[in-house]
Enzyme design. Structure first.
Site, PDB file in Angstrom:
ATOM      1  N   GLU A  42       0.853  -1.191   0.000  1.00 57.19           N
ATOM      2  CA  GLU A  42       0.000   0.000   0.000  1.00 57.19           C
ATOM      3  C   GLU A  42       0.891   1.244   0.000  1.00 57.19           C
ATOM      4  O   GLU A  42       1.544   1.551   0.996  1.00 57.19           O
ATOM      5  CB  GLU A  42      -0.914   0.016   1.226  1.00 57.19           C
ATOM      6  CG  GLU A  42      -1.782   1.263   1.309  1.00 57.19           C
ATOM      7  CD  GLU A  42      -2.481   1.423   2.652  1.00 57.19           C
ATOM      8  OE1 GLU A  42      -2.772   2.577   3.029  1.00 57.19           O
ATOM      9  OE2 GLU A  42      -2.739   0.400   3.326  1.00 57.19           O
ATOM     10  N   ARG A  46       0.714  10.300   0.899  1.00 53.13           N
ATOM     11  CA  ARG A  46       1.123  11.293   1.900  1.00 53.13           C
ATOM     12  C   ARG A  46       2.339  12.101   1.458  1.00 53.13           C
ATOM     13  O   ARG A  46       2.678  13.108   2.084  1.00 53.13           O
ATOM     14  CB  ARG A  46       1.432  10.593   3.229  1.00 53.13           C
ATOM     15  CG  ARG A  46       0.227   9.892   3.837  1.00 53.13           C
ATOM     16  CD  ARG A  46       0.611   9.115   5.080  1.00 53.13           C
ATOM     17  NE  ARG A  46      -0.471   8.246   5.516  1.00 53.13           N
ATOM     18  CZ  ARG A  46      -0.375   7.369   6.504  1.00 53.13           C
ATOM     19  NH1 ARG A  46       0.773   7.236   7.162  1.00 53.13           N
ATOM     20  NH2 ARG A  46      -1.407   6.602   6.844  1.00 53.13           N
ATOM     21  N   LYS A 129     -11.442  -1.546   6.409  1.00 48.96           N
ATOM     22  CA  LYS A 129     -10.247  -1.258   7.204  1.00 48.96           C
ATOM     23  C   LYS A 129     -10.699  -0.647   8.532  1.00 48.96           C
ATOM     24  O   LYS A 129     -11.320   0.414   8.540  1.00 48.96           O
ATOM     25  CB  LYS A 129      -9.360  -0.275   6.422  1.00 48.96           C
ATOM     26  CG  LYS A 129      -8.254   0.405   7.224  1.00 48.96           C
ATOM     27  CD  LYS A 129      -7.561   1.415   6.319  1.00 48.96           C
ATOM     28  CE  LYS A 129      -6.652   2.340   7.104  1.00 48.96           C
ATOM     29  NZ  LYS A 129      -5.956   3.307   6.224  1.00 48.96           N
TER      30      LYS A 129
END
Length: 209
Positions: A42, A46, A129
């Site tokens: 993943e 950011r 999640k």
């Protein structure tokens, strides 16, 4: 054959949450993780190098690359075009649901409360999640929600470490966990790919404990 989101979640016991600060680290990092048995990666948005890293890592043999920290609708198509085969978001909004559907990118949305889980479920999401997992109640929360909502499978992320991951993976409603401990910033900065491979090997064996 196209993998479902659940197939992807079951491929790796741990999905590393990756933030790329330097573009040249992307490929060797992906290779180091895959060599250790961690294939699902993943890559978060950011940093400004997120999309470029997804494109580079997608070319690494054996890697199944997704995009993390999806918070804006326009990020879905961009990530898909870069090579991401799934997406992960910290939460779920109507705009993100629409973007996921229009882009065709399989989405693992973040939820924290029973109401959020039920709302996501009503929209057709069965893989979620739990985020942030430990502040949300951790193992106890997942055990409790498994009773009324047994058809939902989770990837808890947030506050989980190598020492606690196996407790989550032992739960029947957990397919994998997310964690950043597989990609320590000092190891990446030093180019210590063997250390990362060793961490990946340890993580890939957690499900059998």
């Amino acid at each position: 054959m196209t993998m479902t989101l659940l197939d992807i979640m079951r491929t790796s016991a741990v999905i590393p949450v990756i933030a790329i600060d330097e573009p040249e680290h992307a490929v060797p990092l992906a290779r180091a993780l895959v060599a250790g048995g961690i294939r699902v990666l993943e890559v978060t948005l950011r940093t400004k190098h997120g999309l470029g890293a997804i494109k580079a890592m997608s070319a690494v043999e054996g890697a199944i690359v997704g995009v993390g920290t999806l918070t804006q609708p326009d990020e879905f198509a961009a990530a898909r075009d870069a090579g991401a085969v799934f997406g992960v978001s910290p939460g779920l909004t109507p705009a993100l649901i629409a973007a996921a559907k229009s882009s065709g990118l399989a989405l693992l949305p973040g939820v924290m409360t029973p109401s959020e889980i039920m709302a996501a479920r009503e929209q057709g999401f069965r893989q979620l999640k739990l985020f942030p997992a430990v502040p949300a109640g951790g193992v106890g929360m997942l055990n409790a929600i498994g009773g009324p909502l047994p058809d939902v499978t989770f990837c808890p992320t947030g506050g989980i470490s190598q020492d606690t991951a196996s407790q989550f993976l032992a739960l029947k409603n957990v397919a994998c966990v997310g964690g950043s401990w597989l990609t320590p910033k000092d190891a990446i900065a030093a180019g210590d790919w063997q250390r990362i491979t060793d961490l990946a090997k340890a993580a890939s064996g957690l499900r059998s404990l």
